[in-house]
Design a protein around this motif. Structure first.
Motif, PDB file in Angstrom:
ATOM      1  N   HIS A  14       0.838  -1.194   0.000  1.00  9.99           N
ATOM      2  CA  HIS A  14       0.000   0.000   0.000  1.00  9.99           C
ATOM      3  C   HIS A  14       0.875   1.246   0.000  1.00  9.99           C
ATOM      4  N   SER A  41      -5.375 -11.991   2.033  1.00  9.38           N
ATOM      5  CA  SER A  41      -5.170 -10.559   2.253  1.00  9.38           C
ATOM      6  C   SER A  41      -3.753 -10.157   1.893  1.00  9.38           C
ATOM      7  N   ARG A  54      -5.158   3.864   1.106  1.00 11.08           N
ATOM      8  CA  ARG A  54      -6.359   3.487   0.383  1.00 11.08           C
ATOM      9  C   ARG A  54      -6.398   1.970   0.254  1.00 11.08           C
ATOM     10  N   ASP A  55      -7.476   1.381   0.750  1.00  6.02           N
ATOM     11  CA  ASP A  55      -7.709  -0.053   0.617  1.00  6.02           C
ATOM     12  C   ASP A  55      -8.227  -0.303  -0.802  1.00  6.02           C
ATOM     13  N   TYR A  56      -7.385  -0.833  -1.667  1.00 11.56           N
ATOM     14  CA  TYR A  56      -7.759  -0.974  -3.071  1.00 11.56           C
ATOM     15  C   TYR A  56      -8.766  -2.089  -3.305  1.00 11.56           C
ATOM     16  N   GLN A  57      -8.942  -2.985  -2.352  1.00 12.84           N
ATOM     17  CA  GLN A  57      -9.980  -4.000  -2.488  1.00 12.84           C
ATOM     18  C   GLN A  57     -11.332  -3.453  -2.030  1.00 12.84           C
ATOM     19  N   GLY A  58     -11.338  -2.811  -0.884  1.00 12.90           N
ATOM     20  CA  GLY A  58     -12.577  -2.235  -0.375  1.00 12.90           C
ATOM     21  C   GLY A  58     -12.907  -0.893  -0.990  1.00 12.90           C
ATOM     22  N   LYS A  59     -11.938  -0.341  -1.758  1.00 11.37           N
ATOM     23  CA  LYS A  59     -12.103   0.970  -2.408  1.00 11.37           C
ATOM     24  C   LYS A  59     -12.497   2.044  -1.386  1.00 11.37           C
ATOM     25  N   LYS A 114      -4.338  -3.055   5.384  1.00  9.93           N
ATOM     26  CA  LYS A 114      -4.764  -4.387   4.958  1.00  9.93           C
ATOM     27  C   LYS A 114      -5.810  -4.294   3.858  1.00  9.93           C
ATOM     28  N   SER A 115      -5.671  -5.151   2.849  1.00  8.78           N
ATOM     29  CA  SER A 115      -6.690  -5.301   1.812  1.00  8.78           C
ATOM     30  C   SER A 115      -7.072  -6.775   1.744  1.00  8.78           C
ATOM     31  N   SER A 116      -8.349  -7.072   1.992  1.00 10.10           N
ATOM     32  CA  SER A 116      -8.821  -8.452   2.052  1.00 10.10           C
ATOM     33  C   SER A 116      -9.418  -8.880   0.726  1.00 10.10           C
ATOM     34  N   TYR A 117      -9.265 -10.172   0.422  1.00 11.50           N
ATOM     35  CA  TYR A 117      -9.792 -10.733  -0.802  1.00 11.50           C
ATOM     36  C   TYR A 117     -10.980 -11.639  -0.486  1.00 11.50           C
TER      37      TYR A 117
END
Length: 480
Positions: free
Chosen positions: A304, A372, A316-321, A471-474
């Motif tokens: 990140h 993640s 910016r959490d790119y998964q959760g936008k 953290k960005s979760s999948y």
């Protein structure tokens, strides 16, 4: 008289078993048909690759026919077109524009209203005859595609109805003033009065005062940015105006080693950061973001980009936008000092502690899918800036591959190649320093065996406090 009420009819268990069996048999047959047609297509693809000839751009000739290549999907026929009279306007990496002696093409689509001998302008997907102008996009999601096309349509290369999940999209450009057409960056067109993006006019934009936006930092510093553009009053990102952005005070940046077109901008006049066209919120999770500065923008060392002010670390959490707070500011100020200007990137220290950047991925135990991606700032307590000493620099073929450091009796290793060789942390604790040094001098580079035998994670040391965590979760299916 007793009247019995009819009971709801219940189907026996065997009925449901048979029903599900039939369903799964039918599903298996459909999948088998899909796999067979794709395998047959792949065998054709192998022959095509050996015997086709490039005509330029994404166009190829095969057995005197002309095909266009849609990346990942394969080749699609241009019906009735002979390669002898075929010419390509665009290069391989741009939208596919071409012509023969009768028609002009965007991919496989005939551009109605354009004659080959009347085309006077073509650039970056735009094509015009001075009366009609069109925009041909690069490959993108096809709005006319449905999954069942794979079943009901033949995948033969010569089938005009062959399914295409992605395609080159053609659109007509309206209200163009001719005589001063000029393309800019990626998909912008001006006519001296108006400004267009992907063929659509940008409301209130001034096509006569277009200004280029440059990268303001990082490895791309001073290079023109393709997706940001400005006129004399506004800045645009992919055709969208940025709220309150000042063209004269605006620059762009992307994280070093980025592969995903991650674009940020900064307006130094208003002290505002943007992700694409979106300004950072003034408050994130109850904390003010006034006075942010960029701490990390390097995908070799972090998953990140991290921004810092006195209130915390933001990303910016790119998964959760979403824009989020990773945790408190571990530095005590937003001007942290690196322990070395040339080496040990991602390691800072102040008069009391050392802060170490690390990143790691979490994978599911059963599915092995990605759960993640994480970026962590870890505090190594009571190790100050003055405690660090560079012990040795390792080189290979004249290039520095890593450095050894010592602080308060412990040795640490930093790799210059970072995640390119699986080194996710900026610093590793070295165990058995003499043996590690000897092995590294022999190997001249970090290997998986050396890492597993002699290097330990700093963020897992018992005295370390992992204070800020991005953290960005999948997909949750990957956590099973």
């Amino acid at each position: 008289m007793i009247i019995e009420t009819p009971k709801a009819r219940k189907f026996p268990r065997t009925f449901w078993i048979r029903l599900f069996t039939i369903f799964f048999i039918l599903l298996a047959l459909l999948l088998s048909a899909f796999v067979f047609t794709n395998l047959w297509r792949d065998s054709n693809s192998s022959d095509f690759s050996r015997n086709s000839k490039s005509l330029g751009g994404r166009y190829y000739s095969y057995q005197q026919k002309v095909y266009v290549n849609i990346p990942v999907q394969g080749y699609y026929l241009l019906p009735g077109v002979n390669s002898a009279s075929f010419q390509v306007y665009s290069s391989r990496y741009l939208a596919p524009l071409a012509k023969d002696n009768q028609s002009v093409f965007c991919g496989t689509h005939i551009i109605q209203g354009l004659q080959p001998d009347s085309v006077i302008y073509t650039s970056l997907g735009y094509i015009s005859d001075g009366h009609n102008t069109y925009f041909c996009s690069q490959e993108r999601k096809n709005p006319d595609y449905y999954w069942w096309h794979e079943i009901v349509h033949d995948n033969d290369y010569d089938n005009p109805d062959r399914p295409r999940r992605r395609d080159f999209i053609l659109s007509r450009v309206e209200n163009v003033i001719y005589g001063n057409l000029h393309t800019w960056g990626e998909n912008y067109l001006s006519d001296g009065l108006h400004l267009f993006y992907e063929g659509v006019m940008i409301p209130d934009a001034d096509g006569g005062s277009v200004q280029l936006i440059h990268y303001g930092q990082g490895r791309l510093k001073d290079i023109v940015h393709d997706r940001y553009l400005a006129d004399n009053t506004r800045v645009y990102y992919q055709g969208q105006p940025l709220p309150d952005a000042n063209p004269d005070a605006f620059s762009a940046f992307s994280p070093d080693s980025d592969q995903w077109q991650t674009d940020y901008g900064r307006d130094t006049k208003t002290d505002t950061y943007y992700f694409g066209a979106i300004p950072f919120p003034k408050i994130i999770e109850g904390k003010e973001t006034r006075g942010l500065s960029l701490l990390v923008a390097d995908r070799d060392r972090a998953n990140h980009e991290l921004f810092i002010n006195e209130n915390g670390i933001f990303y910016r959490d790119y998964q959760g936008k979403k824009f989020k707070c990773a945790g408190p500011n571990p530095f005590g100020s937003n001007n942290p000092q690196r322990i070395s200007e040339n080496y040990a990137a991602g390691v800072w220290a102040n008069a009391k502690d050392t802060i170490i950047l690390s990143s790691y991925d979490v994978w599911g135990k059963k599915s092995r899918g990605l759960v993640s991606r994480n970026t962590v700032l870890s505090v190594l307590p009571d190790v100050s800036l003055s405690d660090w000493h560079l012990v040795e620099t390792f080189e290979r073929n004249g290039r520095v591959t890593g450095t050894l450091w010592r602080a308060k009796g412990n040795y640490y290793f930093s790799s210059t190649s970072a995640r390119n060789i699986g080194m996710e942390e900026s610093f590793y604790l070295v165990v058995d320093y003499p043996q590690f040094k000897q092995q590294l001098q022999q190997e001249k580079q970090i290997t998986k065996t050396l890492k597993e035998q002699y290097l330990r994670s700093v963020r897992e040391m018992p005295e370390v406090n992992n204070i800020s965590h991005a953290k960005s979760s999948y997909s949750f299916w990957n956590q099973i």
